[in-house]
Design an enzyme around this catalytic site. Structure first.
Site, short mmCIF file in Angstrom:
data_model
loop_
_atom_site.label_atom_id
_atom_site.label_comp_id
_atom_site.label_asym_id
_atom_site.label_seq_id
_atom_site.Cartn_x
_atom_site.Cartn_y
_atom_site.Cartn_z
N ALA A 34 -0.44 -4.61 -10.98
CA ALA A 34 0.90 -5.06 -11.51
C ALA A 34 1.79 -5.39 -10.45
CB ALA A 34 1.21 -4.07 -12.39
N LEU A 43 -3.34 7.34 -12.18
CA LEU A 43 -4.37 7.67 -11.32
C LEU A 43 -4.01 9.11 -10.89
CD1 LEU A 43 -5.54 4.30 -10.09
CD2 LEU A 43 -6.75 5.97 -11.76
N LYS A 59 -2.98 8.82 3.73
CA LYS A 59 -3.54 7.64 4.10
C LYS A 59 -4.75 7.87 5.18
CE LYS A 59 -1.73 4.52 1.74
NZ LYS A 59 -2.52 3.58 0.41
N GLY A 94 2.78 -6.10 -6.04
CA GLY A 94 2.51 -6.38 -4.51
C GLY A 94 1.18 -6.66 -4.03
N ILE A 95 0.62 -5.75 -3.13
CA ILE A 95 -0.90 -6.37 -2.60
C ILE A 95 -1.99 -6.42 -3.76
CG2 ILE A 95 -2.70 -5.50 -0.89
CD1 ILE A 95 -0.46 -4.19 0.55
N TYR A 127 2.60 11.21 2.92
CA TYR A 127 2.10 9.63 3.12
C TYR A 127 1.21 9.39 4.13
CZ TYR A 127 1.82 4.31 2.64
OH TYR A 127 1.45 3.19 2.50
N SER A 173 -3.22 2.47 5.60
CA SER A 173 -1.94 2.14 6.10
C SER A 173 -1.81 2.32 7.63
CB SER A 173 -1.00 3.03 5.37
OG SER A 173 0.63 2.76 6.10
N ASP A 232 -3.34 -0.35 -13.96
CA ASP A 232 -2.15 0.10 -13.45
C ASP A 232 -1.60 1.09 -14.43
OD1 ASP A 232 0.73 0.28 -12.14
OD2 ASP A 232 -0.28 -1.52 -11.12
P1 NAI Z 1 3.70 -1.67 -4.75
O1 NAI Z 1 4.55 -0.59 -5.03
O2 NAI Z 1 4.00 -3.23 -4.99
O3 NAI Z 1 2.58 -1.48 -5.84
C1 NAI Z 1 1.88 -0.34 -6.11
C2 NAI Z 1 1.33 -0.63 -7.41
O4 NAI Z 1 0.61 0.89 -7.64
C3 NAI Z 1 2.37 -0.51 -8.65
O5 NAI Z 1 1.95 -1.43 -9.61
C4 NAI Z 1 2.13 0.76 -9.22
O6 NAI Z 1 2.54 0.83 -10.54
C5 NAI Z 1 0.75 1.17 -8.89
N1 NAI Z 1 0.66 2.82 -9.17
C6 NAI Z 1 1.24 3.59 -8.53
N2 NAI Z 1 0.97 4.93 -8.89
C7 NAI Z 1 0.21 4.60 -9.98
C8 NAI Z 1 -0.66 5.60 -10.73
N3 NAI Z 1 -0.33 6.82 -10.54
N4 NAI Z 1 -1.58 5.13 -11.50
C9 NAI Z 1 -1.95 3.89 -11.29
N5 NAI Z 1 -1.12 3.13 -10.81
C10 NAI Z 1 -0.16 3.16 -9.81
O7 NAI Z 1 3.10 -1.32 -3.58
P2 NAI Z 1 2.18 -2.22 -2.43
O8 NAI Z 1 2.97 -2.46 -1.08
O9 NAI Z 1 1.72 -3.33 -2.87
O10 NAI Z 1 1.28 -1.16 -1.99
C11 NAI Z 1 -0.38 -1.13 -2.29
C12 NAI Z 1 -0.95 -0.26 -1.61
O11 NAI Z 1 -0.81 -0.68 -0.05
C13 NAI Z 1 -0.52 1.04 -1.74
O12 NAI Z 1 -1.73 2.00 -1.48
C14 NAI Z 1 0.39 1.40 -0.27
O13 NAI Z 1 0.43 2.65 0.06
C15 NAI Z 1 -0.49 0.33 0.58
N6 NAI Z 1 0.35 -0.17 1.77
C16 NAI Z 1 1.67 -0.79 1.50
C17 NAI Z 1 2.00 -1.26 2.71
C18 NAI Z 1 3.34 -2.22 2.55
O14 NAI Z 1 4.03 -2.37 3.63
N7 NAI Z 1 3.78 -2.73 1.43
C19 NAI Z 1 1.82 -0.81 3.85
C20 NAI Z 1 0.56 -0.10 4.17
C21 NAI Z 1 -0.20 0.40 3.04
#
Ligand code: NAI
Length: 258
Positions: free
Chosen positions: A11, A43, A156, A13-14, A152, A112, A33
């Site tokens: 839903a 999750l 990771k 970001g990545i 965190y 990460s 999500d």
């Molecule tokens: P984001 O916050 O945009 O997206 C994360 C998604 O995970 C959200 O849609 C959220 O609802 C979902 N989520 C969170 N808790 C959940 C749960 N309990 N059950 C199901 N879904 C859940 O964050 P982003 O940046 O896209 O992060 C994606 C992955 O990349 C994460 O694992 C994050 O740790 C990792 N990451 C991100 C970095 C960054 O700079 N943005 C850098 C390194 C790693």
């Protein structure tokens, strides 16, 4: 050849950008999500993890060709180890039987750059021992002594080590399923926006994650790597934590690690 993927964290970001790229290439993506998408599952809980596996089986007809575990949180809180390590491992393990029935199956989790920062061995060891209660207690202890940021990095580091341990076993390599992690540097998503919008925090982020090549990235700049690692073209890359970080890992760990 169109493939069927499941992406968690789809839903935002990545995860959202990964799902968009795969769909644009003609593949089917089942998005999971917390509160939106094809599968709504928390999750961080056993019920949510079971729901993910059950609904994925229903929606995919019992076969997946790719799984990308993106769901994650970055709070100084035990929730972070529950989602980032145990939720991700449950996703990979829980969907492995569906991958085993797929065509050229591939699996990937988002690690990460933070995994190379200091960690708390008590959290990492408990996670690798698959002891969620102990990992949560260790995370709470870290928060209580003012080291919540270790939760965190530890979550990771643990999931990255889990990938290296398991990728080469009969369940993954033996079943013909490459299993890798992509470890991003700083990516511009809702997770990092509040940090980057605060000038003091931005300075700290730039010090702890130096990115000499192209600086902070948009999600779309790392999704082609995720797509390749989970495509049939990837036949021999497994057990790798691939840093997509503008050089941060090379700056931080130098030439003694590769
Ligand atoms: P984001 O916050 O945009 O997206 C994360 C998604 O995970 C959200 O849609 C959220 O609802 C979902 N989520 C969170 N808790 C959940 C749960 N309990 N059950 C199901 N879904 C859940 O964050 P982003 O940046 O896209 O992060 C994606 C992955 O990349 C994460 O694992 C994050 O740790 C990792 N990451 C991100 C970095 C960054 O700079 N943005 C850098 C390194 C790693």
């Amino acid at each position: 050849m169109p493939r069927t993927y499941l992406v968690t964290g789809a839903a935002s970001g990545i995860g959202q950008a990964t799902a968009a790229l795969l769909r644009a290439r003609g593949h089917t993506v089942i998005g999971a999500d917390l509160a939106s998408g094809d599968i709504r599952a928390d999750l961080s809980t056993a019920e949510g993890r079971a729901e993910l596996a059950a609904r994925a089986r229903e929606l995919s007809g019992g076969r997946l060709d790719g799984v990308v575990a993106c769901a994650g949180v970055a709070q100084p809180d035990p929730l972070t180890v529950k989602v980032n390590h145990f939720g991700a491992v449950a996703t990979l393990d829980g969907l492995r039987p569906l991958l085993a029935a797929g065509t050229d199956p591939r699996a990937l989790v988002i690690g990460s750059i933070d995994s190379v920062h200091p960690t708390d061995p008590a959290i990492v060891d408990a996670a690798l021992a698959d002891d969620e209660e102990r990992a949560v207690a260790a995370s709470r202890a870290a928060v209580d002594r003012g080291e919540g940021q270790l939760v965190y990095s530890s979550s990771k580091a643990a999931v990255s080590r889990w990938v290296r341990r398991h990728a080469v076993t009969p369940r993954w390599a033996g079943a013909g399923i490459p299993l890798n992690a992509v470890a991003p540097g700083v990516i511009l998503t809702p997770m990092t926006r509040p940090l980057l919008d605060d000038p003091d925090m931005l300075k700290l982020v730039e010090q702890s994650v130096p990115m000499p090549l192209h600086g902070h990235a948009r999600p779309e700049q790392i999704t082609p790597l995720i797509a390749w690692l989970t495509s049939p073209d990837n036949t021999h890359v497994t057990g790798q934590v691939v840093f997509a970080d503008g050089g941060a890992d090379a700056v931080l760990r130098g030439d003694g690690t590769w």
